[in-house]
Write an enzyme that holds these catalytic residues in place. Structure first.
Site, PDB file in Angstrom:
ATOM      1  N   ALA A 101       0.856  -1.320  -0.003  1.00  0.00           N
ATOM      2  CA  ALA A 101      -0.089   0.054   0.074  1.00  0.00           C
ATOM      3  C   ALA A 101       1.114   1.351   0.060  1.00  0.00           C
ATOM      4  O   ALA A 101       0.438   2.120  -0.621  1.00  0.00           O
ATOM      5  CB  ALA A 101      -0.967   0.091   1.223  1.00  0.00           C
ATOM      6  N   THR A 138       2.330   1.784  -3.731  1.00  0.00           N
ATOM      7  CA  THR A 138       1.422   2.007  -4.490  1.00  0.00           C
ATOM      8  C   THR A 138       1.003   3.649  -4.300  1.00  0.00           C
ATOM      9  O   THR A 138       0.719   4.346  -5.076  1.00  0.00           O
ATOM     10  CB  THR A 138       0.007   1.154  -4.352  1.00  0.00           C
ATOM     11  OG1 THR A 138       0.339  -0.185  -4.421  1.00  0.00           O
ATOM     12  CG2 THR A 138      -0.880   1.424  -5.469  1.00  0.00           C
ATOM     13  N   ASP A 139       1.114   4.091  -3.051  1.00  0.00           N
ATOM     14  CA  ASP A 139       0.392   5.395  -2.657  1.00  0.00           C
ATOM     15  C   ASP A 139       1.769   6.218  -3.258  1.00  0.00           C
ATOM     16  O   ASP A 139       1.550   7.226  -3.264  1.00  0.00           O
ATOM     17  CB  ASP A 139       0.078   5.429  -1.306  1.00  0.00           C
ATOM     18  CG  ASP A 139      -0.667   6.681  -0.793  1.00  0.00           C
ATOM     19  OD1 ASP A 139      -1.571   6.883  -1.851  1.00  0.00           O
ATOM     20  OD2 ASP A 139      -0.639   7.301   0.057  1.00  0.00           O
ATOM     21  N   GLY A 140       2.780   5.625  -3.000  1.00  0.00           N
ATOM     22  CA  GLY A 140       3.887   6.617  -3.417  1.00  0.00           C
ATOM     23  C   GLY A 140       3.935   7.044  -4.841  1.00  0.00           C
ATOM     24  O   GLY A 140       4.250   8.211  -5.082  1.00  0.00           O
ATOM     25  N   ILE A 185       1.725  10.074  -4.671  1.00  0.00           N
ATOM     26  CA  ILE A 185       2.319  11.225  -3.836  1.00  0.00           C
ATOM     27  C   ILE A 185       3.643  11.994  -4.882  1.00  0.00           C
ATOM     28  O   ILE A 185       3.683  13.207  -5.138  1.00  0.00           O
ATOM     29  CB  ILE A 185       2.862  10.948  -2.576  1.00  0.00           C
ATOM     30  CG1 ILE A 185       1.896  10.493  -1.691  1.00  0.00           C
ATOM     31  CG2 ILE A 185       4.042  11.944  -2.105  1.00  0.00           C
ATOM     32  CD1 ILE A 185       2.576   9.857  -0.306  1.00  0.00           C
TER      33      ILE A 185
END
Length: 108
Positions: A83, A86-88, A91
């Site tokens: 997660a 994936t969120d990186g 961002i």
């Protein structure tokens, strides 16, 4: 007589061209005018992909936890790692998009 007719025709065309150009009013659109659209697409597509990815990983985490409850600790560690990665992407895309929006590096 013909000279006067030619002059009147020329003046008429010049005045029509001048008024036609004045009514346009807006210059042609350049690549820098659509920069906000590009930034919003960059951030929006990255956010959409990140949300879909985390949703799929979360559903697989819950499915794996339900099938083998003894592996909760291992699966939870891997879930948060994936997660975060994936969120990186979201961002990073947001940072690049805001950089383009505030100080356009392509403007000469």
């Amino acid at each position: 007589m013909t000279c006067g007719v030619i002059d009147a025709t020329t003046r008429s065309r010049d005045s029509e061209a001048t008024t036609h150009n004045q009514h346009k009013g807006t210059p042609a659109m350049t690549g820098f005018d659509i920069l906000p659209l590009g930034v919003s697409l960059l951030i929006g597509i990255a956010a959409f992909g990140s949300c879909i990815g985390i949703g799929i990983v979360g559903s697989k985490f819950l499915e794996g936890t339900a099938r083998q409850p003894e592996l909760v600790d291992t699966l939870q560690t891997k879930f948060f790692l994936i997660a975060g990665v994936t969120d990186g992407a979201f961002i990073i895309a947001t940072g690049i998009g805001l950089w383009f929006a505030t100080s356009n590096p392509f403007r000469g």
